[in-house]
Design a protein around this motif. Structure first.
Motif, PDB file in Angstrom:
ATOM      1  N   ASN A 725      -5.653  -2.247   1.016  1.00  0.00           N
ATOM      2  CA  ASN A 725      -5.821  -2.342  -0.448  1.00  0.00           C
ATOM      3  C   ASN A 725      -5.233  -0.910  -0.882  1.00  0.00           C
ATOM      4  OD1 ASN A 725      -7.847  -0.936  -2.700  1.00  0.00           O
ATOM      5  ND2 ASN A 725      -7.583  -3.072  -2.992  1.00  0.00           N
ATOM      6  N   GLY A 726      -4.598  -1.280  -2.072  1.00  0.00           N
ATOM      7  CA  GLY A 726      -3.952   0.004  -2.864  1.00  0.00           C
ATOM      8  C   GLY A 726      -4.196  -0.114  -4.233  1.00  0.00           C
ATOM      9  N   SER A 727      -4.410   0.826  -5.102  1.00  0.00           N
ATOM     10  CA  SER A 727      -4.540   0.535  -6.560  1.00  0.00           C
ATOM     11  C   SER A 727      -4.150   1.820  -7.375  1.00  0.00           C
ATOM     12  CB  SER A 727      -6.171   0.517  -6.983  1.00  0.00           C
ATOM     13  OG  SER A 727      -6.847   1.704  -6.790  1.00  0.00           O
ATOM     14  N   TYR A 728      -3.199   1.335  -8.513  1.00  0.00           N
ATOM     15  CA  TYR A 728      -2.799   2.553  -9.127  1.00  0.00           C
ATOM     16  C   TYR A 728      -3.441   2.489 -10.552  1.00  0.00           C
ATOM     17  CZ  TYR A 728       0.472   5.622 -11.679  1.00  0.00           C
ATOM     18  OH  TYR A 728       1.021   6.715 -12.390  1.00  0.00           O
ATOM     19  N   ILE A 729      -3.919   3.684 -11.293  1.00  0.00           N
ATOM     20  CA  ILE A 729      -4.582   3.545 -12.580  1.00  0.00           C
ATOM     21  C   ILE A 729      -3.792   4.711 -13.379  1.00  0.00           C
ATOM     22  CG2 ILE A 729      -6.601   3.780 -13.798  1.00  0.00           C
ATOM     23  CD1 ILE A 729      -7.994   2.908 -11.050  1.00  0.00           C
ATOM     24  N   TYR A 730      -3.507   4.004 -14.709  1.00  0.00           N
ATOM     25  CA  TYR A 730      -2.787   5.191 -15.559  1.00  0.00           C
ATOM     26  C   TYR A 730      -3.503   5.433 -16.779  1.00  0.00           C
ATOM     27  CZ  TYR A 730       0.529   7.339 -18.819  1.00  0.00           C
ATOM     28  OH  TYR A 730       0.853   8.068 -19.980  1.00  0.00           O
ATOM     29  N   ASN A 758      -4.981   5.170  -5.603  1.00  0.00           N
ATOM     30  CA  ASN A 758      -5.846   5.067  -4.265  1.00  0.00           C
ATOM     31  C   ASN A 758      -5.462   4.000  -3.350  1.00  0.00           C
ATOM     32  OD1 ASN A 758      -7.835   6.769  -5.699  1.00  0.00           O
ATOM     33  ND2 ASN A 758      -8.451   5.174  -6.895  1.00  0.00           N
ATOM     34  N   ALA A 759      -6.142   4.243  -1.846  1.00  0.00           N
ATOM     35  CA  ALA A 759      -5.685   3.330  -0.865  1.00  0.00           C
ATOM     36  C   ALA A 759      -6.675   3.343   0.218  1.00  0.00           C
ATOM     37  CB  ALA A 759      -4.138   3.513  -0.342  1.00  0.00           C
ATOM     38  N   SER A 760      -6.596   1.938   1.000  1.00  0.00           N
ATOM     39  CA  SER A 760      -7.548   2.047   2.084  1.00  0.00           C
ATOM     40  C   SER A 760      -7.010   0.915   3.076  1.00  0.00           C
ATOM     41  CB  SER A 760      -9.033   1.250   1.656  1.00  0.00           C
ATOM     42  OG  SER A 760      -8.862   0.109   1.340  1.00  0.00           O
ATOM     43  N   VAL A 761      -7.287   1.322   4.337  1.00  0.00           N
ATOM     44  CA  VAL A 761      -6.978   0.244   5.410  1.00  0.00           C
ATOM     45  C   VAL A 761      -8.127   0.128   6.437  1.00  0.00           C
ATOM     46  CG1 VAL A 761      -5.392   0.096   7.565  1.00  0.00           C
ATOM     47  CG2 VAL A 761      -4.430   1.422   5.234  1.00  0.00           C
ATOM     48  N   GLY A 762      -8.210  -1.298   6.299  1.00  0.00           N
ATOM     49  CA  GLY A 762      -9.461  -1.542   7.206  1.00  0.00           C
ATOM     50  C   GLY A 762      -9.014  -2.336   8.283  1.00  0.00           C
ATOM     51  N   ASN A 778      -7.144   9.282  -4.793  1.00  0.00           N
ATOM     52  CA  ASN A 778      -5.981  10.124  -5.287  1.00  0.00           C
ATOM     53  C   ASN A 778      -4.888  10.736  -4.385  1.00  0.00           C
ATOM     54  OD1 ASN A 778      -4.760  11.818  -7.165  1.00  0.00           O
ATOM     55  ND2 ASN A 778      -6.451  12.729  -7.797  1.00  0.00           N
ATOM     56  N   LEU A 779      -4.179   9.888  -3.735  1.00  0.00           N
ATOM     57  CA  LEU A 779      -3.099  10.197  -2.669  1.00  0.00           C
ATOM     58  C   LEU A 779      -2.255  11.213  -3.175  1.00  0.00           C
ATOM     59  CD1 LEU A 779      -2.326   7.049  -0.749  1.00  0.00           C
ATOM     60  CD2 LEU A 779      -3.029   9.172   0.371  1.00  0.00           C
ATOM     61  N   THR A 780      -1.809  11.160  -4.464  1.00  0.00           N
ATOM     62  CA  THR A 780      -0.848  11.825  -5.032  1.00  0.00           C
ATOM     63  C   THR A 780      -1.386  13.307  -5.622  1.00  0.00           C
ATOM     64  OG1 THR A 780      -0.999  11.078  -7.339  1.00  0.00           O
ATOM     65  CG2 THR A 780       0.626  10.314  -5.882  1.00  0.00           C
ATOM     66  N   ASP A 781      -2.756  13.490  -5.469  1.00  0.00           N
ATOM     67  CA  ASP A 781      -3.365  14.688  -5.785  1.00  0.00           C
ATOM     68  C   ASP A 781      -3.171  15.089  -7.168  1.00  0.00           C
ATOM     69  OD1 ASP A 781      -5.338  16.848  -4.910  1.00  0.00           O
ATOM     70  OD2 ASP A 781      -3.645  18.182  -4.399  1.00  0.00           O
ATOM     71  N   TYR A 804      -8.725  13.284  -1.534  1.00  0.00           N
ATOM     72  CA  TYR A 804      -9.828  13.534  -0.336  1.00  0.00           C
ATOM     73  C   TYR A 804      -9.877  12.141   0.378  1.00  0.00           C
ATOM     74  CZ  TYR A 804     -13.253  11.057  -3.495  1.00  0.00           C
ATOM     75  OH  TYR A 804     -14.056  10.077  -4.282  1.00  0.00           O
ATOM     76  N   PHE A 805     -10.501  12.234   1.322  1.00  0.00           N
ATOM     77  CA  PHE A 805     -10.145  10.970   2.619  1.00  0.00           C
ATOM     78  C   PHE A 805     -12.023  10.823   2.825  1.00  0.00           C
ATOM     79  CE2 PHE A 805      -6.314  13.214   2.451  1.00  0.00           C
ATOM     80  CZ  PHE A 805      -5.405  12.132   2.631  1.00  0.00           C
ATOM     81  N   GLY A 806     -11.984   9.477   3.361  1.00  0.00           N
ATOM     82  CA  GLY A 806     -13.200   9.251   3.988  1.00  0.00           C
ATOM     83  C   GLY A 806     -13.086   7.961   4.907  1.00  0.00           C
ATOM     84  N   VAL A 807     -14.061   7.674   5.529  1.00  0.00           N
ATOM     85  CA  VAL A 807     -14.294   6.450   6.375  1.00  0.00           C
ATOM     86  C   VAL A 807     -15.299   5.929   6.143  1.00  0.00           C
ATOM     87  CG1 VAL A 807     -15.099   7.799   8.156  1.00  0.00           C
ATOM     88  CG2 VAL A 807     -14.154   5.677   8.914  1.00  0.00           C
ATOM     89  N   SER A 808     -15.389   4.411   6.313  1.00  0.00           N
ATOM     90  CA  SER A 808     -16.413   3.361   6.242  1.00  0.00           C
ATOM     91  C   SER A 808     -16.599   2.636   7.061  1.00  0.00           C
ATOM     92  CB  SER A 808     -16.322   2.870   4.783  1.00  0.00           C
ATOM     93  OG  SER A 808     -17.376   1.593   4.559  1.00  0.00           O
ATOM     94  N   PHE A 809     -18.002   2.083   7.485  1.00  0.00           N
ATOM     95  CA  PHE A 809     -18.153   1.331   8.654  1.00  0.00           C
ATOM     96  C   PHE A 809     -19.219   0.257   8.173  1.00  0.00           C
ATOM     97  CE2 PHE A 809     -21.045  -0.130  11.937  1.00  0.00           C
ATOM     98  CZ  PHE A 809     -20.153  -0.805  12.729  1.00  0.00           C
TER      99      PHE A 809
END
Length: 813
Positions: A725-730, A758-762, A778-781, A804-809
């Motif tokens: 998943n990826g998203s860009y918001i302006y 923003n992005a996620s890989v599951g 906020n991949l581009t900081d 920042y980064f995280g992990v989800s289960f």
């Protein structure tokens, strides 16, 4: 400036980028393989759902493409993919919605199409209604709690006065939670993020009998914070939250459903401290001084990388929510009768650092030559009861309708205490000592004291310096009563053409009390603290009635296409400007209702793999309730008034597209001009000191805002599947305040534009029974501010304004 990201953060960022590239290559190879018949049927069912997106925005269950209203829908998959736990995180996905972040939940607000109410008054209501499972919330702040059991969120744009009433003059956020299932199911989800943030949610649902199903959801979340307080070397702007929600659904017969919902929510947030984005000059030697040149040539050099404060008093918000509701739906013949009864309570306590430094209140010199102390504690409790009865026809003929009665009551009590440095920069101590003498002396002693007030104060050992802390407490209450009768209908003039119409009658009543008492023995004035001579004991009441209507046409073009045109009216009830430093002469006047007239044209299309919505609109608002500038007493403040007339117009697009069997795109764009048409000069301001402000921007109304999200599914032959998943918001630049009385914007109030990726890989296993996701925010900081809070230096910069980064289960059963 912020410290550079750690090597671990950079490595994870590189891994995320590499993962996206590898995912594309894996998908290219995978697409060459033939799907099995079962897989193809599953995908077909997914695509078919595009035509069956269900909404209840018209108080009946309908498909999205059948509703002649501009409405954006976030379903549970979109909400889960965003990894956002509240409306603050999700509102960015709806381009027509903006968010004003306050120092506490009660001071935060939503705007729709540039229109919303931003006020500290406890006797004013929002312009954007928030509805949860058919229950209207009294305050927007109640909706900023964590969202942990949501099925979908519908954002209705523009006035919705006919069906939703008095506080929907700008729009409605309609939140629907999940019903329990009769099959026993459940899930456990936990996530961890940098800076010691974690969230946990557990859900269990199932049948207790053949006609009774129930579900229970519990959650817990904790975060140390992302702001460094250099005063005590602790993190702030974190949270500690927990809650539970129980739902019972009873269906003894096919034509009767009874649903009970009970929930509680507790939060203890050391949030939200204002950051010094521009130099304040209050503590130039502090480690929290911003890296900024201030305002240069009319442009504010905001330090958006600022992540430090120097506070000796912690800003904190404590929230406690409890709610109970019961909904009964009974079908008799061609009609369904619905009753929704609800009781909600909300306790909010705020602790606020108001001097924004750690060296204030220590000097034996008078303010403002020495730093002043200002600390606040405010407790408020809301109790609301609502009852709605309505009847809905079951679409058995050309004439269809919803009609009902609505009653709503809310009581609120607020106690607010401010402790601040004594203020004597203009001889205020003499006035206080004269008042004290007149209340404690008589005869010759009084005459002697009044003849030599300095000597009288010295004899009592009374001074008025920065380290002399004075206090006053305001005791405030309000009560809102509202009842309404409404009807909304459609009539099919032909197979393709339908007439739309609706009407609502509203009776409103609001009352208040305000009693402010100086806690200082000598009744001295403090910075932001009124002296004993200005103690209050006031009350007031306002009553208004309103009739709002809707009229329009809807035409079915065939092949899943529809066009509509509507004229609708909105209404927001009367109010008063009731706050801590309430001035009876200026704030005791009734704030008249806010009324809006909206014209909208729309086009909708839905097929098995594509949904497209387009709308153009113009809304005119009379009696706009907003904070207007008042500099009549030498100090500029903002006061809630009927500031004037404003308008908003623009165009909006929403879409969902199953571009391939594996790729789904979702997006939206809004181009909106929300502007002042005519502004009223405050009565306290001298004649001729206001100028025409027509054509200037309304706060929190970016001209352009858009979002694009992509969901990519990759099925592998290795026992797991991949979800990307990826998203860009302006968000375009926007002002955080109205212009002043001469039509000038404060340069500090202009918030720069920003874009967030923003992005996620599951990885999912065993038909998604287990899923592990890597999350990047906020991949581009890119840093940004959501609010300018005042004083030419204070800003709210959110956690999502840095990478920042995280992990989800997540595990399902």
């Amino acid at each position: 400036m912020r410290a550079k990201k750690s090597i671990l953060s950079l490595a994870v960022s590189l891994a995320m980028t590499t993962g996206l590239a590898v995912s594309a290559q894996v998908n290219a190879a995978q697409e060459q393989a033939n799907q099995t018949q079962a897989e193809q049927e599953q995908q077909n069912n997914k695509n078919d759902s595009f035509e069956k997106i269900v909404v209840t925005s018209q108080k009946r269950t309908q498909s999205l493409n059948e509703v002649p209203v501009a409405v954006s829908v976030l379903n549970s998959d979109q909400i889960n993919s965003a990894f956002a736990n509240n409306m603050e995180g999700l509102q960015s996905l709806v381009p027509s919605v903006s968010f004003r972040k306050g120092t506490t939940t009660r001071n935060s607000a939503l705007t729709v199409r540039g229109i919303g109410t931003i006020s500290f008054s406890i006797a004013a209501e929002p312009s954007v209604a928030t509805v949860v499972d058919g229950v209207v919330l009294g305050r927007s702040g109640q909706a900023f709690a964590d969202l942990y059991d949501v099925d979908r969120i519908e954002v209705l744009r523009g006035p919705q006065g006919t069906l939703f009433g008095k506080n929907a003059s700008a729009g409605v956020v309609n939140i629907t939670t999940k019903d329990p299932s009769y099959d026993t199911t459940g899930s456990i989800e936990t996530s961890f993020y940098q800076d010691n943030e974690y969230r946990f949610k557990g859900v269990v649902s199932g049948g207790l009998s053949d006609d009774l199903a129930a579900s229970l959801t519990v959650f817990k979340g904790k975060f140390d914070g992302y702001i460094d307080n250099v005063y005590n070397n602790e993190k702030v702007n974190g949270y500690d939250r927990e809650g539970a929600r129980a739902v019972f659904k009873y269906e003894p017969t096919d034509d009767l459903t009874v649903k009970f919902i009970a929930e509680y929510y507790n939060a203890d947030d050391d949030c939200c401290a204002d950051l010094e984005g521009l130099p304040s000059g209050r503590n130039p030697d502090s480690q929290a001084v911003p890296n900024s040149n201030g305002i240069v040539d009319g442009i504010a050099d905001i330090d958006l990388d600022q992540r430090k404060v120097d506070h000796d008093y912690e800003s904190r918000t404590i929230d406690k929510h409890s709610a109970f509701s019961v909904q009964v739906d009974k079908t008799i013949g061609d009609h369904t009768y619905t009753s929704i009864t609800a009781q909600r309570s909300w306790d909010n306590t705020e602790f606020r650092e108001g001097d924004f430094t750690s060296i204030a209140g220590d000097s034996n010199q008078p303010v403002f030559g020495a730093p002043f102390q200002l600390h606040d504690i405010g407790e408020q409790q809301w109790d609301q009861f609502s009852q709605e009865f309505r009847v809905t026809s079951n679409l058995s003929g050309p004439f269809n309708y919803v009609a009902g009665l609505f009653y709503w009551n809310m009581d609120s009590q607020r106690n607010f205490t401010r402790d601040a440095s004594c203020q004597n920069n203009a001889g205020q101590l003499d006035s206080a000592m004269a008042f004290y003498a007149q209340n404690n002396l008589s005869g010759a002693e009084l005459d002697a004291a009044l003849a030599d007030l300095d000597g009288y104060a010295q004899g009592l050992g009374v001074s008025c310096n920065a380290n002399d802390i004075v206090s006053a407490t305001a005791y405030m209450s309000t009560e809102f009563n509202n009842w309404a009768a409404f009807a909304d209908g459609t009539y099919e003039l032909s197979d393709d053409l339908t007439m739309l119409f609706g009407l609502r009658y509203t009776d409103d009543e609001v009352s208040y009390t305000h009693r402010r008492v100086s806690n200082d023995v000598y009744g001295r004035r403090g910075v932001g603290v009124r002296p004993a001579t200005l103690n209050t004991d006031e009350q007031g009441k306002a009553e208004e009635t309103n009739v709002s209507g809707r009229l329009g046409m809807q035409y079915d073009l065939g092949d899943g296409q529809m066009v509509y045109g509507t004229y609708s009216q909105g209404y927001k009830g009367p109010g008063f400007n009731i706050y801590y430093n309430f001035n009876p002469d200026n704030d005791g006047r009734e704030i008249a209702p806010e009324e809006s007239d909206a014209f909208e044209l729309g086009y909708k299309y839905a097929s098995s793999d594509f949904v497209f919505n387009f709308a153009v609109f113009k809304t005119e608002i009379e009696g706009f309730q907003a904070n207007n500038f008042d500099c009549s007493d030498g100090t500029c403040i903002t006061r809630l008034t009927n500031a004037g007339d404003v308008s908003t117009q623009g165009a909006e697009v929403d879409f969902m597209w199953a571009a391939t069997d594996a790729l789904t795109l979702t997006g939206g764009i809004a181009y909106i001009k929300a502007e002042i048409d005519e502004f009223n000069c405050p009565p306290e301001v001298a004649a001729g000191s206001c100028t025409d402000r027509s054509g200037l921007d309304v706060p929190f109304s970016p001209d352009l805002k858009y979002s694009l999200s992509a969901d990519y599914f990759i099925e592998t032959e290795h026992g797991f599947n991949v979800h990307v998943n990826g998203s860009y918001i302006y968000t375009d630049e926007q002002y955080s305040d109205l212009p002043n009385n001469v039509g000038e914007f404060n340069p500090a109030a202009l918030l720069p534009d920003y874009g967030i990726l923003n992005a996620s890989v599951g990885l999912s296993f065993k038909d998604d029974a287990f899923r592990v996701s890597l999350i990047a925010k906020n991949l581009t900081d890119e840093s940004y501010a959501t609010t300018y809070s005042g004083d030419n230096f204070r800003y709210q910069i959110p956690r999502d304004a840095e990478r920042y980064f995280g992990v989800s289960f997540k595990a399902r059963f």
